[in-house]
Design a protein around this motif. Structure first.
Motif, PDB file in Angstrom:
ATOM      1  N   LYS A  60       0.833  -1.208   0.000  1.00 50.05           N
ATOM      2  CA  LYS A  60       0.000   0.000   0.000  1.00 50.05           C
ATOM      3  C   LYS A  60       0.865   1.255   0.000  1.00 50.05           C
ATOM      4  CE  LYS A  60      -3.728   0.157   2.570  1.00 50.05           C
ATOM      5  NZ  LYS A  60      -4.661   0.307   3.711  1.00 50.05           N
ATOM      6  N   LEU A  61       1.957   1.213   0.748  1.00 52.62           N
ATOM      7  CA  LEU A  61       2.870   2.347   0.807  1.00 52.62           C
ATOM      8  C   LEU A  61       3.527   2.581  -0.554  1.00 52.62           C
ATOM      9  CD1 LEU A  61       3.876   4.392   2.852  1.00 52.62           C
ATOM     10  CD2 LEU A  61       5.654   2.788   3.500  1.00 52.62           C
ATOM     11  N   HIS A  64       0.976   3.917  -2.958  1.00 54.52           N
ATOM     12  CA  HIS A  64       0.722   5.336  -2.697  1.00 54.52           C
ATOM     13  C   HIS A  64       1.780   6.213  -3.371  1.00 54.52           C
ATOM     14  CE1 HIS A  64      -0.318   9.035  -0.628  1.00 54.52           C
ATOM     15  NE2 HIS A  64       0.918   9.123  -0.195  1.00 54.52           N
ATOM     16  N   ASP A  88       5.032   7.600   7.080  1.00 53.03           N
ATOM     17  CA  ASP A  88       4.416   7.489   5.757  1.00 53.03           C
ATOM     18  C   ASP A  88       3.211   6.564   5.792  1.00 53.03           C
ATOM     19  OD1 ASP A  88       6.251   9.222   4.569  1.00 53.03           O
ATOM     20  OD2 ASP A  88       7.634   7.600   4.061  1.00 53.03           O
ATOM     21  N   GLN A  89       3.294   5.471   6.551  1.00 55.02           N
ATOM     22  CA  GLN A  89       2.159   4.551   6.652  1.00 55.02           C
ATOM     23  C   GLN A  89       0.973   5.218   7.337  1.00 55.02           C
ATOM     24  OE1 GLN A  89       4.039   1.103   8.466  1.00 55.02           O
ATOM     25  NE2 GLN A  89       4.029   0.043   6.500  1.00 55.02           N
ATOM     26  N   VAL A  92      -0.717   7.418   4.800  1.00 52.83           N
ATOM     27  CA  VAL A  92      -1.506   6.627   3.852  1.00 52.83           C
ATOM     28  C   VAL A  92      -2.807   6.173   4.519  1.00 52.83           C
ATOM     29  CG1 VAL A  92      -1.566   4.468   2.544  1.00 52.83           C
ATOM     30  CG2 VAL A  92       0.465   5.911   2.470  1.00 52.83           C
ATOM     31  N   ASP A  96      -6.572   7.086   3.325  1.00 59.20           N
ATOM     32  CA  ASP A  96      -7.588   6.059   3.082  1.00 59.20           C
ATOM     33  C   ASP A  96      -8.865   6.341   3.873  1.00 59.20           C
ATOM     34  OD1 ASP A  96      -5.987   4.686   1.311  1.00 59.20           O
ATOM     35  OD2 ASP A  96      -5.365   3.160   2.777  1.00 59.20           O
TER      36      ASP A  96
END
Length: 112
Positions: A60-61, A64, A88-89, A92, A96
């Protein structure tokens, strides 16, 4: 509480499940595995990939950075190596959640 009432959470996901979740081809996932060392799914004896939740978070990272932010593969690699992956996670995850809220608000607006 009987066992059947408990929700069982999956530990591993197939490549097709991950591809469907992100609306990408399985070949893209396999390619990114070769490009990004943080993607390391387990493999069965038959060679089928099994993705943990951590693998999906890492995907997902990368998704993104590359698909949503427009980074090159090298740019995404540099960002992952030099940046704060945890921060960063979180970003994200917030994005979301905001997308989910927007979708819910649009659904409410359309029902009015």
């Amino acid at each position: 509480m009987p066992y059947k009432d408990k929700e069982i959470e999956k530990m591993y996901f197939s490549i097709s499940e991950v591809a469907k979740q992100f609306n990408v081809a399985a070949s893209l996932i396999r390619f990114w595995e070769t490009e990004f060392e943080i993607l390391k799914p387990k493999k069965t004896t038959k060679g089928n990939r099994l993705y943990s939740k951590k693998d999906i978070e890492n995907f997902k990272l990368i998704f993104h950075f590359v698909k949503e932010k427009g980074y090159t593969l090298q740019g995404a690699k540099d960002k992952l190596k030099g940046g704060n992956k945890e921060a960063d996670q979180v970003k994200v995850e917030v994005i979301d959640k905001l997308k989910d809220i927007k979708a819910q608000l649009l659904k409410i607006k359309n029902s009015l």
